[in-house]
Motif scaffolding. Sequence first.
Motif, PDB file in Angstrom:
ATOM      1  N   GLU A 142     101.085 -15.341 -27.359  1.00  0.00           N
ATOM      2  CA  GLU A 142     100.020 -15.282 -26.366  1.00  0.00           C
ATOM      3  C   GLU A 142      99.660 -16.683 -25.874  1.00  0.00           C
ATOM      4  O   GLU A 142      99.422 -16.896 -24.688  1.00  0.00           O
ATOM      5  N   SER A 143      99.637 -17.633 -26.791  1.00  0.00           N
ATOM      6  CA  SER A 143      99.349 -19.020 -26.422  1.00  0.00           C
ATOM      7  C   SER A 143     100.433 -19.576 -25.500  1.00  0.00           C
ATOM      8  O   SER A 143     100.134 -20.252 -24.514  1.00  0.00           O
ATOM      9  N   ALA A 144     101.686 -19.275 -25.811  1.00  0.00           N
ATOM     10  CA  ALA A 144     102.798 -19.729 -24.966  1.00  0.00           C
ATOM     11  C   ALA A 144     102.692 -19.112 -23.574  1.00  0.00           C
ATOM     12  O   ALA A 144     102.854 -19.808 -22.564  1.00  0.00           O
ATOM     13  N   ALA A 145     102.405 -17.821 -23.506  1.00  0.00           N
ATOM     14  CA  ALA A 145     102.275 -17.146 -22.207  1.00  0.00           C
ATOM     15  C   ALA A 145     101.122 -17.733 -21.408  1.00  0.00           C
ATOM     16  O   ALA A 145     101.244 -17.953 -20.198  1.00  0.00           O
ATOM     17  N   LYS A 146     100.020 -18.031 -22.079  1.00  0.00           N
ATOM     18  CA  LYS A 146      98.866 -18.613 -21.401  1.00  0.00           C
ATOM     19  C   LYS A 146      99.218 -19.985 -20.814  1.00  0.00           C
ATOM     20  O   LYS A 146      98.879 -20.279 -19.667  1.00  0.00           O
ATOM     21  N   LEU A 147      99.924 -20.815 -21.590  1.00  0.00           N
ATOM     22  CA  LEU A 147     100.328 -22.138 -21.092  1.00  0.00           C
ATOM     23  C   LEU A 147     101.277 -22.013 -19.900  1.00  0.00           C
ATOM     24  O   LEU A 147     101.164 -22.767 -18.932  1.00  0.00           O
ATOM     25  N   MET A 148     102.222 -21.076 -19.972  1.00  0.00           N
ATOM     26  CA  MET A 148     103.145 -20.877 -18.847  1.00  0.00           C
ATOM     27  C   MET A 148     102.370 -20.497 -17.591  1.00  0.00           C
ATOM     28  O   MET A 148     102.650 -21.003 -16.506  1.00  0.00           O
ATOM     29  N   ARG A 149     101.410 -19.630 -17.760  1.00  0.00           N
ATOM     30  CA  ARG A 149     100.593 -19.198 -16.624  1.00  0.00           C
ATOM     31  C   ARG A 149      99.779 -20.366 -16.068  1.00  0.00           C
ATOM     32  O   ARG A 149      99.768 -20.604 -14.864  1.00  0.00           O
ATOM     33  N   GLU A 150      99.113 -21.112 -16.946  1.00  0.00           N
ATOM     34  CA  GLU A 150      98.268 -22.222 -16.512  1.00  0.00           C
ATOM     35  C   GLU A 150      99.048 -23.326 -15.814  1.00  0.00           C
ATOM     36  O   GLU A 150      98.548 -23.947 -14.877  1.00  0.00           O
ATOM     37  N   HIS A 151     100.269 -23.585 -16.282  1.00  0.00           N
ATOM     38  CA  HIS A 151     101.078 -24.683 -15.737  1.00  0.00           C
ATOM     39  C   HIS A 151     102.138 -24.201 -14.743  1.00  0.00           C
ATOM     40  O   HIS A 151     102.889 -25.017 -14.212  1.00  0.00           O
ATOM     41  N   ALA A 152     102.170 -22.892 -14.496  1.00  0.00           N
ATOM     42  CA  ALA A 152     103.119 -22.290 -13.554  1.00  0.00           C
ATOM     43  C   ALA A 152     104.557 -22.722 -13.865  1.00  0.00           C
ATOM     44  O   ALA A 152     105.277 -23.212 -12.998  1.00  0.00           O
ATOM     45  N   VAL A 153     104.960 -22.545 -15.141  1.00  0.00           N
ATOM     46  CA  VAL A 153     106.321 -22.879 -15.561  1.00  0.00           C
ATOM     47  C   VAL A 153     106.987 -21.656 -16.186  1.00  0.00           C
ATOM     48  O   VAL A 153     106.309 -20.745 -16.670  1.00  0.00           O
ATOM     49  N   ARG A 154     108.298 -21.659 -16.166  1.00  0.00           N
ATOM     50  CA  ARG A 154     109.071 -20.544 -16.724  1.00  0.00           C
ATOM     51  C   ARG A 154     109.651 -20.858 -18.094  1.00  0.00           C
ATOM     52  O   ARG A 154     110.165 -19.992 -18.764  1.00  0.00           O
ATOM     53  N   ARG A 155     109.608 -22.137 -18.460  1.00  0.00           N
ATOM     54  CA  ARG A 155     110.147 -22.583 -19.749  1.00  0.00           C
ATOM     55  C   ARG A 155     109.204 -23.611 -20.359  1.00  0.00           C
ATOM     56  O   ARG A 155     108.659 -24.451 -19.653  1.00  0.00           O
ATOM     57  N   LEU A 156     109.061 -23.526 -21.678  1.00  0.00           N
ATOM     58  CA  LEU A 156     108.255 -24.507 -22.404  1.00  0.00           C
ATOM     59  C   LEU A 156     109.097 -25.132 -23.511  1.00  0.00           C
ATOM     60  O   LEU A 156     109.732 -24.408 -24.294  1.00  0.00           O
ATOM     61  N   PRO A 157     109.087 -26.455 -23.605  1.00  0.00           N
ATOM     62  CA  PRO A 157     109.718 -27.077 -24.762  1.00  0.00           C
ATOM     63  C   PRO A 157     108.924 -26.720 -26.021  1.00  0.00           C
ATOM     64  O   PRO A 157     107.693 -26.612 -25.981  1.00  0.00           O
ATOM     65  N   VAL A 158     109.636 -26.555 -27.110  1.00  0.00           N
ATOM     66  CA  VAL A 158     109.008 -26.305 -28.405  1.00  0.00           C
ATOM     67  C   VAL A 158     109.150 -27.602 -29.204  1.00  0.00           C
ATOM     68  O   VAL A 158     110.256 -28.087 -29.409  1.00  0.00           O
ATOM     69  N   VAL A 159     108.012 -28.152 -29.623  1.00  0.00           N
ATOM     70  CA  VAL A 159     107.990 -29.466 -30.261  1.00  0.00           C
ATOM     71  C   VAL A 159     107.352 -29.350 -31.640  1.00  0.00           C
ATOM     72  O   VAL A 159     106.309 -28.704 -31.808  1.00  0.00           O
ATOM     73  N   GLU A 160     107.998 -30.010 -32.616  1.00  0.00           N
ATOM     74  CA  GLU A 160     107.477 -30.043 -33.979  1.00  0.00           C
ATOM     75  C   GLU A 160     107.569 -31.480 -34.487  1.00  0.00           C
ATOM     76  O   GLU A 160     108.630 -32.099 -34.381  1.00  0.00           O
ATOM     77  N   ASP A 161     106.459 -31.987 -34.993  1.00  0.00           N
ATOM     78  CA  ASP A 161     106.407 -33.373 -35.469  1.00  0.00           C
ATOM     79  C   ASP A 161     106.882 -34.354 -34.401  1.00  0.00           C
ATOM     80  O   ASP A 161     107.603 -35.313 -34.681  1.00  0.00           O
ATOM     81  N   GLY A 162     106.526 -34.080 -33.147  1.00  0.00           N
ATOM     82  CA  GLY A 162     106.853 -34.972 -32.047  1.00  0.00           C
ATOM     83  C   GLY A 162     108.281 -34.870 -31.527  1.00  0.00           C
ATOM     84  O   GLY A 162     108.645 -35.587 -30.609  1.00  0.00           O
ATOM     85  N   ARG A 163     109.082 -33.995 -32.082  1.00  0.00           N
ATOM     86  CA  ARG A 163     110.489 -33.870 -31.695  1.00  0.00           C
ATOM     87  C   ARG A 163     110.760 -32.476 -31.146  1.00  0.00           C
ATOM     88  O   ARG A 163     110.268 -31.475 -31.673  1.00  0.00           O
ATOM     89  N   PRO A 164     111.568 -32.379 -30.077  1.00  0.00           N
ATOM     90  CA  PRO A 164     111.903 -31.055 -29.541  1.00  0.00           C
ATOM     91  C   PRO A 164     112.811 -30.287 -30.493  1.00  0.00           C
ATOM     92  O   PRO A 164     113.792 -30.833 -31.009  1.00  0.00           O
ATOM     93  N   VAL A 165     112.446 -29.034 -30.752  1.00  0.00           N
ATOM     94  CA  VAL A 165     113.230 -28.180 -31.653  1.00  0.00           C
ATOM     95  C   VAL A 165     113.687 -26.891 -30.975  1.00  0.00           C
ATOM     96  O   VAL A 165     114.399 -26.094 -31.576  1.00  0.00           O
ATOM     97  N   GLY A 166     113.269 -26.673 -29.728  1.00  0.00           N
ATOM     98  CA  GLY A 166     113.667 -25.452 -29.045  1.00  0.00           C
ATOM     99  C   GLY A 166     113.071 -25.347 -27.659  1.00  0.00           C
ATOM    100  O   GLY A 166     112.388 -26.251 -27.178  1.00  0.00           O
ATOM    101  N   ILE A 167     113.366 -24.218 -27.042  1.00  0.00           N
ATOM    102  CA  ILE A 167     112.806 -23.870 -25.729  1.00  0.00           C
ATOM    103  C   ILE A 167     112.436 -22.394 -25.792  1.00  0.00           C
ATOM    104  O   ILE A 167     113.183 -21.571 -26.347  1.00  0.00           O
ATOM    105  N   VAL A 168     111.302 -22.056 -25.227  1.00  0.00           N
ATOM    106  CA  VAL A 168     110.918 -20.655 -25.075  1.00  0.00           C
ATOM    107  C   VAL A 168     110.769 -20.387 -23.581  1.00  0.00           C
ATOM    108  O   VAL A 168     110.200 -21.199 -22.848  1.00  0.00           O
ATOM    109  N   SER A 169     111.335 -19.285 -23.131  1.00  0.00           N
ATOM    110  CA  SER A 169     111.333 -18.978 -21.701  1.00  0.00           C
ATOM    111  C   SER A 169     110.498 -17.744 -21.399  1.00  0.00           C
ATOM    112  O   SER A 169     110.178 -16.944 -22.286  1.00  0.00           O
ATOM    113  N   LEU A 170     110.200 -17.597 -20.130  1.00  0.00           N
ATOM    114  CA  LEU A 170     109.509 -16.407 -19.653  1.00  0.00           C
ATOM    115  C   LEU A 170     110.310 -15.158 -20.019  1.00  0.00           C
ATOM    116  O   LEU A 170     109.753 -14.146 -20.444  1.00  0.00           O
TER     117      LEU A 170
END
Length: 139
Positions: free
Chosen positions: A88-116
Amino acid sequence: MAGKVRDIMTGSPVTVSPQDDIITVAKKMRDEDIGAVLVTDGGDLRGLVTDRDLVVRGLVQGGDLTKVDVGGVCSEATASVSPDDSLESAAKLMREHAVRRLPVVEDGRPVGIVSLGDLAIEKDEQSAVADISAAKPNV
């Protein structure tokens, strides 16, 4: 049913350097059969570049495209999520920022991507977006 980003994200994201030229990045996307890569500098997330970015911001510049750096055509990473964030948090961020993909970051490093599409498949598998996202790619 999944509840966390880590449950549906694409892990081990493909990354490129801001200094990589757009032709090299386009070939990497083709070879990996993906439409987006993360742009990192020294392991830190700088942005995200899509196949559309390569065309709309890069290809149209013309000239020697091996001299067009991806750092100049990528989108800044204005938002990211943690693997432990809720869907739900990811969907909310996508909506707020009008993006279809979000980088997934852990400890400051990218570990994945989540898409619409990932969210659609998980949350509303009967939707048109889920159907399209789950379909085999055209070759």
